[in-house]
Design a protein around this motif. Structure first.
Motif, PDB file in Angstrom:
ATOM      1  N   PRO A 467       0.820  -1.222   0.000  1.00  0.00           N
ATOM      2  CA  PRO A 467       0.000   0.000   0.000  1.00  0.00           C
ATOM      3  C   PRO A 467       0.851   1.268   0.000  1.00  0.00           C
ATOM      4  O   PRO A 467       2.004   1.275   0.423  1.00  0.00           O
ATOM      5  CB  PRO A 467      -0.816  -0.125   1.292  1.00  0.00           C
ATOM      6  N   TYR A 468       0.243   2.326  -0.456  1.00  0.00           N
ATOM      7  CA  TYR A 468       0.871   3.644  -0.491  1.00  0.00           C
ATOM      8  C   TYR A 468       0.045   4.596   0.367  1.00  0.00           C
ATOM      9  O   TYR A 468      -1.183   4.622   0.279  1.00  0.00           O
ATOM     10  CB  TYR A 468       0.934   4.198  -1.921  1.00  0.00           C
ATOM     11  N   ASP A 469       0.695   5.409   1.177  1.00  0.00           N
ATOM     12  CA  ASP A 469       0.027   6.416   1.997  1.00  0.00           C
ATOM     13  C   ASP A 469       0.278   7.783   1.383  1.00  0.00           C
ATOM     14  O   ASP A 469       1.406   8.289   1.384  1.00  0.00           O
ATOM     15  CB  ASP A 469       0.538   6.381   3.437  1.00  0.00           C
ATOM     16  N   LEU A 470      -0.767   8.389   0.842  1.00  0.00           N
ATOM     17  CA  LEU A 470      -0.659   9.697   0.199  1.00  0.00           C
ATOM     18  C   LEU A 470      -1.789  10.592   0.677  1.00  0.00           C
ATOM     19  O   LEU A 470      -2.964  10.261   0.503  1.00  0.00           O
ATOM     20  CB  LEU A 470      -0.732   9.562  -1.328  1.00  0.00           C
ATOM     21  N   ASP A 471      -1.439  11.716   1.289  1.00  0.00           N
ATOM     22  CA  ASP A 471      -2.446  12.687   1.736  1.00  0.00           C
ATOM     23  C   ASP A 471      -3.551  12.015   2.540  1.00  0.00           C
ATOM     24  O   ASP A 471      -4.738  12.220   2.312  1.00  0.00           O
ATOM     25  CB  ASP A 471      -3.053  13.425   0.536  1.00  0.00           C
ATOM     26  N   HIS A 472      -3.155  11.189   3.485  1.00  0.00           N
ATOM     27  CA  HIS A 472      -4.097  10.493   4.376  1.00  0.00           C
ATOM     28  C   HIS A 472      -4.960   9.476   3.635  1.00  0.00           C
ATOM     29  O   HIS A 472      -5.985   9.026   4.149  1.00  0.00           O
ATOM     30  CB  HIS A 472      -4.990  11.486   5.121  1.00  0.00           C
ATOM     31  N   HIS A 473      -4.567   9.129   2.419  1.00  0.00           N
ATOM     32  CA  HIS A 473      -5.228   8.057   1.673  1.00  0.00           C
ATOM     33  C   HIS A 473      -4.285   6.856   1.633  1.00  0.00           C
ATOM     34  O   HIS A 473      -3.099   7.002   1.357  1.00  0.00           O
ATOM     35  CB  HIS A 473      -5.556   8.474   0.241  1.00  0.00           C
ATOM     36  N   THR A 474      -4.811   5.700   1.897  1.00  0.00           N
ATOM     37  CA  THR A 474      -4.050   4.472   1.719  1.00  0.00           C
ATOM     38  C   THR A 474      -4.476   3.855   0.395  1.00  0.00           C
ATOM     39  O   THR A 474      -5.615   3.421   0.240  1.00  0.00           O
ATOM     40  CB  THR A 474      -4.303   3.490   2.879  1.00  0.00           C
ATOM     41  N   LEU A 475      -3.561   3.882  -0.554  1.00  0.00           N
ATOM     42  CA  LEU A 475      -3.873   3.453  -1.907  1.00  0.00           C
ATOM     43  C   LEU A 475      -3.277   2.075  -2.169  1.00  0.00           C
ATOM     44  O   LEU A 475      -2.125   1.809  -1.798  1.00  0.00           O
ATOM     45  CB  LEU A 475      -3.322   4.452  -2.924  1.00  0.00           C
ATOM     46  N   TYR A 476      -4.065   1.233  -2.809  1.00  0.00           N
ATOM     47  CA  TYR A 476      -3.609  -0.106  -3.170  1.00  0.00           C
ATOM     48  C   TYR A 476      -3.599  -0.207  -4.700  1.00  0.00           C
ATOM     49  O   TYR A 476      -4.639  -0.054  -5.342  1.00  0.00           O
ATOM     50  CB  TYR A 476      -4.528  -1.176  -2.585  1.00  0.00           C
ATOM     51  N   THR A 477      -2.439  -0.399  -5.238  1.00  0.00           N
ATOM     52  CA  THR A 477      -2.323  -0.670  -6.665  1.00  0.00           C
ATOM     53  C   THR A 477      -1.468  -1.912  -6.804  1.00  0.00           C
ATOM     54  O   THR A 477      -1.151  -2.580  -5.823  1.00  0.00           O
ATOM     55  CB  THR A 477      -1.731   0.529  -7.415  1.00  0.00           C
ATOM     56  N   GLY A 478      -1.112  -2.237  -7.970  1.00  0.00           N
ATOM     57  CA  GLY A 478      -0.279  -3.402  -8.200  1.00  0.00           C
ATOM     58  C   GLY A 478       0.340  -3.277  -9.575  1.00  0.00           C
ATOM     59  O   GLY A 478       0.298  -2.200 -10.181  1.00  0.00           O
ATOM     60  N   ALA A 479       0.896  -4.325 -10.066  1.00  0.00           N
ATOM     61  CA  ALA A 479       1.546  -4.253 -11.370  1.00  0.00           C
ATOM     62  C   ALA A 479       1.422  -5.574 -12.093  1.00  0.00           C
ATOM     63  O   ALA A 479       1.406  -6.649 -11.493  1.00  0.00           O
ATOM     64  CB  ALA A 479       3.013  -3.879 -11.212  1.00  0.00           C
ATOM     65  N   SER A 480       1.319  -5.469 -13.405  1.00  0.00           N
ATOM     66  CA  SER A 480       1.403  -6.627 -14.296  1.00  0.00           C
ATOM     67  C   SER A 480       2.673  -6.460 -15.121  1.00  0.00           C
ATOM     68  O   SER A 480       3.013  -5.356 -15.535  1.00  0.00           O
ATOM     69  CB  SER A 480       0.180  -6.705 -15.208  1.00  0.00           C
ATOM     70  N   VAL A 481       3.372  -7.567 -15.340  1.00  0.00           N
ATOM     71  CA  VAL A 481       4.679  -7.510 -16.000  1.00  0.00           C
ATOM     72  C   VAL A 481       4.707  -8.492 -17.160  1.00  0.00           C
ATOM     73  O   VAL A 481       4.235  -9.627 -17.045  1.00  0.00           O
ATOM     74  CB  VAL A 481       5.815  -7.841 -15.003  1.00  0.00           C
ATOM     75  N   GLY A 482       5.231  -8.015 -18.291  1.00  0.00           N
ATOM     76  CA  GLY A 482       5.482  -8.880 -19.441  1.00  0.00           C
ATOM     77  C   GLY A 482       6.977  -8.937 -19.720  1.00  0.00           C
ATOM     78  O   GLY A 482       7.656  -7.907 -19.725  1.00  0.00           O
ATOM     79  N   VAL A 483       7.499 -10.139 -19.930  1.00  0.00           N
ATOM     80  CA  VAL A 483       8.940 -10.337 -20.089  1.00  0.00           C
ATOM     81  C   VAL A 483       9.212 -10.952 -21.458  1.00  0.00           C
ATOM     82  O   VAL A 483       8.564 -11.940 -21.850  1.00  0.00           O
ATOM     83  CB  VAL A 483       9.497 -11.252 -18.977  1.00  0.00           C
ATOM     84  N   ALA A 484      10.167 -10.342 -22.163  1.00  0.00           N
ATOM     85  CA  ALA A 484      10.613 -10.898 -23.448  1.00  0.00           C
ATOM     86  C   ALA A 484      12.137 -10.959 -23.436  1.00  0.00           C
ATOM     87  O   ALA A 484      12.799 -10.044 -22.936  1.00  0.00           O
ATOM     88  CB  ALA A 484      10.124 -10.038 -24.604  1.00  0.00           C
ATOM     89  N   THR A 485      12.678 -12.037 -23.970  1.00  0.00           N
ATOM     90  CA  THR A 485      14.130 -12.258 -23.984  1.00  0.00           C
ATOM     91  C   THR A 485      14.653 -12.182 -25.409  1.00  0.00           C
ATOM     92  O   THR A 485      14.096 -12.812 -26.321  1.00  0.00           O
ATOM     93  CB  THR A 485      14.466 -13.631 -23.372  1.00  0.00           C
TER      94      THR A 485
END
Length: 786
Positions: A467-485
Motif C-alpha cells: 500500500p501507499y500512503d498519500l495525503d491520508h489516503h491508503t492506496l492499493y495498486t499493483g503491477a502486471s509484468v510482461g517479459v521478453a528475452t
C-alpha cells in the motif's frame, strides 16, 4: 493568545439554565458538543433505566395486589413498560444521532420523558395507596425510593428530565406519606427528594465541566499547532519532535511518527537517534549527519539546517531538522523541542536540472528515448557475445481508478512513489525507465540466468503491491509484468518491445498482479479478444448467461440475510469464461447495459419465489446509472416479478460519483424513492468521499476484501480503516458488510471490529440457483421456528 480569545469552556462557571437546556447563552460558546456528551451519557444507562422500571413495576404490583384490582395493576404495569421501552429506544437512537453535536431541542425535549415517567409512577401513591395501611405504604415508598435513586444515577446527564421526574414523583410520595404517616415522615421524604435533585444537578454539572475541559484542551492544542506552523512556515516544517533530558522521544506527533515509518505509540520512549538511524542503529554504520546530530544533542546547543538521511519503508528520505534546548524555571535541562521537514524532493530536483532531456520529469527515471537506447545497446552486446538480454514491460493495475477518483495530482505522486520503489530494486545490470502514463520498463543487460530474471519480475510485482500512503489516503495498486528475452523473442528493439507488450497483456488478462514470459501464441491474443467480443454479443440471445448466488449472513448470529447475484458465462465451445475477463470486455464494448438489465430482471424473478425476507443484491455499473431510463428498468423488474422493493439492494461503486454531471445521483434518488436499498461496494479502494455519502442514502457500506486480508495480517492501517468505516456507517445509520471472509479467524476479526454482515467463501461460495433456493427455504424455516 490573549485571555479574551480563550474558549469559554475553560472557565469554571457553567450557566445553570444552559446546563438544563432552557436556553442558548448569548456568548461565543459552542454548546453543541456539550449537549452531545449529555445525550450520549443519557443513552449509556438507558437499558439500566429500563430494567429498573420493569423490576420496580413488578415489585409495586406485588405490594399493592391486596388493595387494588389486579386488572388495574396490570394496566398500570403495561403503561409503565410501554413508556420505559419508548424512552429507552429514544435514548439509544438519540445517542447515535448526536454522537458529536446535539441541538437545544435534543436536551429540552427530554423533559417530556421525565414528566411522562413521573406521571405514571405517581399513580400508585396517589390512586392505589392513599387508604392503605402503614406497612403497605412503607413498602411502596421503599420501591419508589430505590427507583428515584436509580433514576438519579441513570438520568443525571439530562438534568431537566431527571429533576422533573424526581420533583413530580417526590411530591406524589410526600402526599401519600402525609396521608398515611403524618407530616414528619412526609417532610423526610421531601428532604430525600431534595437531596437527590441536588446530587443529580451536581453530577450533571460535573459531566459538563469535564467535557468543557476536554474541548478547551483540544482548542488550545490546535491553536498552538497553528501558531507553530505559521511561525515555521519559512523553514518548510512538516512535523514537530520533542525529547527528554535522556534524548528519548516524548509525545510524538502523528506526522513525526509517519515520517520515520513507525506507530506514534511505538516511537514514544525510544532514543531519537535510534528512531532516525533505523536499521543502521544495530550495525553502527551511521550517516555523518547523524553523528553531527548526536554531538549537538550532547552539547545541548541550539541548531538548525541539519540535513540527514532516514530510511522509511526501505526508501531513503532526507530530512532537515532544527531544535532548541528546553530548561525549567530552575535552569535544569529538560530536553529538546524541534521541527523537521522532508527535503527529499528538493534534493532530487537539484539533481534533475541537467538531466531532463533524457529523463522523465515526473519520476526522474530514464524516459522512453533513454530506455530504447539502452535496449539497443543491450541487444547489440547480446548479439556480439552470443548472450541474452531481456526487456520487461510494467503496467500498473487499478491506476486509472486513482486518477478518476483522487485526480491527476495524486496520480502523479503515486507514479513517483512507484518509480522510487522500482529504482530500489535495480542493480548495475538493469535500467529502469518510464515509458509514459503508468507504463514502466526494465532493460536487463545480461539475462543469461533465467531464474534471476524471474525472481526480479516477481520482486517487482510484490513491491508494487504494497500500500501507499498519500495525503491520508491508503492506496492499493499493483503491477502486471510482461517479459521478453532477446534475441529469441525479437531481433530488433521494436520486435522485442512488441513481444514484451503481448506478454504484458496476458498478465492483465489473468487478473493482474502477475508476470508472464512471451510465448509465440500470444500473437493471436488480439484476434481471440475480437472473437470473444463477438461471442459475448450473442450470449444473451443464445441463453449462455446464468446467475449464481453468494450468501450474505449476519455477522453476529450467522443467519442468512440475503444473496448477491453474480453473472456467469458458459460458452458452448469456449466453456466457462471468467467474469474478470468478460465484464471489462462488456464495459468496453458497451454491452454492460443489456447484460445488467438481464441480471436485474432474472435476479428479481428468482428472489420473488424465495420464502421469507431474504434480500437480493445486484451489481450495477456506472454506465447503467448514467442512463436516465434505468429507473424504469428497475421499476419494471420489480413490477413484473412481484418482488417487494425493500428486498432489492443495488450495489454501486465509488466511481459512479466521479463524473462532473449529477445524472447518476439523480437516478439513485429516483431509485431510492421506489423503496429500493443502495449498497456502496468496494468502499475505501477509491476516493471514498464523505460528500456523496451525505447526498445519497446508502443502507450498506461494503468493505473490500483487500482490507479484510490486511486486517487478518495485523496491518494497522487496514484495521484502522475498517474501524473508521464501521464508525462512519454506524453514525450514518448504515450497515457494514465485510467481503471475502474465508476463515473462522477472519469472521471473528470482522465481527469484533463491528461489521454487521459478512460475505465470503467461509459461509458459502456462489451457489447455483437450485442450491440457493434450498438455502433460502431453510433460512426462512429456521426463522419461523425461532
Amino acid at each position: 493568545m490573549s485571555t479574551e480569545n480563550t474558549s469559554q469552556f475553560a472557565k469554571p462557571h457553567i450557566d445553570a439554565r444552559a446546563l438544563l437546556g432552557l436556553y442558548d447563552p448569548a456568548d461565543t460558546t459552542d454548546w453543541a458538543p456539550i449537549r452531545a456528551a449529555q445525550v450520549h451519557a443519557g443513552g449509556q444507562l438507558a437499558l439500566f433505566l429500563l430494567a429498573t422500571n420493569l423490576i420496580g413495576a413488578a415489585l409495586a404490583t406485588l405490594i399493592l395486589d391486596t388493595i387494588a384490582p389486579l386488572w388495574a395493576l396490570a394496566c398500570w404495569g403495561a403503561v409503565v413498560a410501554a413508556i420505559a421501552v419508548a424512552i429507552t429506544f429514544r435514548r439509544l437512537a438519540a445517542k447515535q444521532r448526536a454522537s458529536s453535536a446535539a441541538t437545544l431541542a435534543d436536551v429540552r425535549d427530554t423533559v417530556l420523558e421525565g414528566v411522562a415517567l413521573a406521571a405514571i409512577w405517581s399513580v400508585p401513591p396517589l390512586v392505589f395507596a392513599p387508604h392503605s395501611d402503614v406497612g403497605t405504604a412503607f413498602g411502596l415508598w421503599i420501591v419508589l425510593a430505590v427507583l428515584m435513586a436509580a433514576s438519579a444515577v441513570a438520568m443525571a446527564a439530562l438534568p431537566l428530565a431527571t429533576l422533573s421526574f424526581l420533583g413530580i414523583l417526590g411530591l406524589a410520595v410526600s402526599v401519600m406519606v402525609l396521608r398515611v404517616a403524618g407530616p414528619v415522615l412526609a417532610a423526610s421524604v421531601a428532604l430525600f427528594t431534595t437531596l437527590l435533585m441536588i446530587g443529580c444537578f451536581t453530577r450533571a454539572r460535573a459531566l459538563v465541566i469535564v467535557r468543557a475541559g476536554e474541548i478547551a484542551l483540544a482548542e488550545r492544542d490546535e491553536t498552538v499547532s497553528l501558531l507553530l506552523r505559521e511561525a515555521k512556515q519559512e523553514d518548510g516544517a512538516d512535523w514537530l519532535w520533542e525529547t527528554d533530558a535522556a534524548r528519548r522521544v516524548l509525545r510524538a506527533s502523528p506526522r513525526f511518527a509517519l515520517s520515520v515509518g513507525l506507530d506514534p505509540a511505538g516511537v514514544n520512549g525510544k532514543s531519537l537517534l535510534e528512531v532516525l538511524a533505523g536499521k543502521t542503529w544495530e550495525t553502527g554504520n551511521f550517516a555523518p549527519a547523524l553523528r553531527t546530530l548526536a554531538e549537538n544533542l550532547k552539547g545541548r546547543a541550539a541548531f538548525r539546517g541539519l540535513v540527514l538521511p532516514v530510511r522509511v519503508a526501505e526508501q531513503e528520505r532526507w530530512y532537515e531538522i532544527a531544535a532548541n534546548p528546553r530548561y525549567d524555571d530552575q535552569g535544569a535541562f529538560l530536553g529538546f523541542r524541534g521541527v523537521g521537514a522532508d527535503v527529499t524532493e528538493q534534493r532530487a530536483s537539484e539533481e534533475k536540472i541537467n538531466r531532463m532531456a533524457r529523463f522523465d520529469t515526473l519520476t526522474g527515471l530514464p524516459n522512453r528515448l533513454h530506455v530504447n537506447e539502452s535496449l539497443a545497446r543491450a541487444m547489440a552486446n547480446a548479439e556480439k557475445w552470443g548472450s541474452r538480454c531481456a526487456f520487461m514491460m510494467i503496467d500498473l493495475d487499478r491506476f486509472k481508478a486513482v486518477n478518476d477518483t483522487l485526480g491527476h495530482p495524486i496520480g502523479d505522486r503515486l507514479l513517483g512513489r512507484v518509480a522510487e520503489r522500482l529504482a530500489t530494486l535495480m542493480t548495475d545490470n538493469e535500467v529502469i525507465g518510464r515509458l509514459g502514463g503508468d507504463e514502466f520498463a526494465v532493460v536487463v543487460r545480461d539475462a543469461s540466468d533465467t531464474q534471476r530474471l524471474e525472481t526480479l519480475a516477481q520482486t517487482i510485482v510484490d513491491a508494487l503491491a504494497r500500500p501507499y500512503d498519500l495525503d491520508h489516503h491508503t492506496l492499493y495498486t499493483g503491477a502486471s509484468v510482461g517479459v521478453a528475452t532477446g534475441p529469441r523473442d525479437g531481433r530488433t528493439t521494436e520486435m522485442l518491445i512488441r513481444s514484451a507488450d503481448l506478454a504484458l497483456y496476458r498478465s492483465k488478462d489473468a487478473g493482474g498482479g502477475k508476470f508472464h514470459h512471451y510465448e509465440p501464441q500470444l500473437h493471436v491474443a488480439a484476434e481471440e479478444r475480437r472473437v470473444l467480443e463477438q461471442a459475448l454479443r450473442k450470449a444473451l440471445t443464445n441463453d449462455e448467461l446464468h446467475l449464481t448466488y453468494q450468501p450474505v449472513v449476519d455477522a453476529g448470529s450467522g443467519l442468512l440475510t440475503g444473496f448477491e447475484a453474480l453473472v456467469r458465462w458458459t460458452h458452448p465451445e469456449l466453456g466457462p469464461i471468467s467474469p474478470v475477463k468478460f465484464i471489462p470486455l462488456a464495459e468496453d464494448a458497451r454491452l454492460i447495459g443489456p447484460i445488467g438489465e438481464w441480471v436485474l430482471r432474472s435476479a428479481c424473478a428468482e428472489a420473488a419465489n424465495w420464502p421469507g425476507d431474504a434480500r437480493i443484491a445486484v451489481n450495477v455499473s456506472p454506465e447503467q446509472l448514467h442512463n436516465p431510463g434505468f429507473v424504469a428498468v428497475v421499476a419494471s423488474a420489480l413490477a413484473n416479478s412481484g418482488l417487494p422493493a425493500r428486498r432489492l439492494e443495488l450495489e454501486v461503486t465509488e466511481s459512479v460519483f466521479m463524473r462532473d454531471d449529477t445524472g447518476a445521483v439523480k437516478v439513485l434518488e429516483r431509485i431510492l424513492d421506489l423503496g429500493v436499498r443502495l449498497s456502496l461496494d468496494d468502499f475505501g479502494t477509491g476516493y471514498s468521499s464523505l460528500g456523496y455519502l451525505s447526498r445519497t442514502r446508502f443502507s450498506t457500506i461494503k468493505i473490500d476484501r483487500s482490507f479484510v486480508i490486511g486486517a487478518s495480517k495485523k496491518v494497522p492501517e487496514a484495521i484502522a480503516i475498517i474501524r473508521a468505516v464501521v464508525a462512519l456507517a454506524q453514525s450514518l445509520g448504515m450497515a457494514t458488510t465485510a467481503e471475502g471472509v474465508e476463515t473462522e479467524d477472519e469472521h471473528v476479526m470482522v465481527q469484533q471490529l463491528g461489521c454487521t454482515k459478512v460475505q465470503g467463501y467461509y459461509f458459502g461460495r456462489p451457489l447455483p440457483v437450485e442450491e440457493a433456493r434450498v438455502l433460502a427455504q431453510r433460512a426462512a424455516y429456521n426463522r419461523e421456528a425461532a
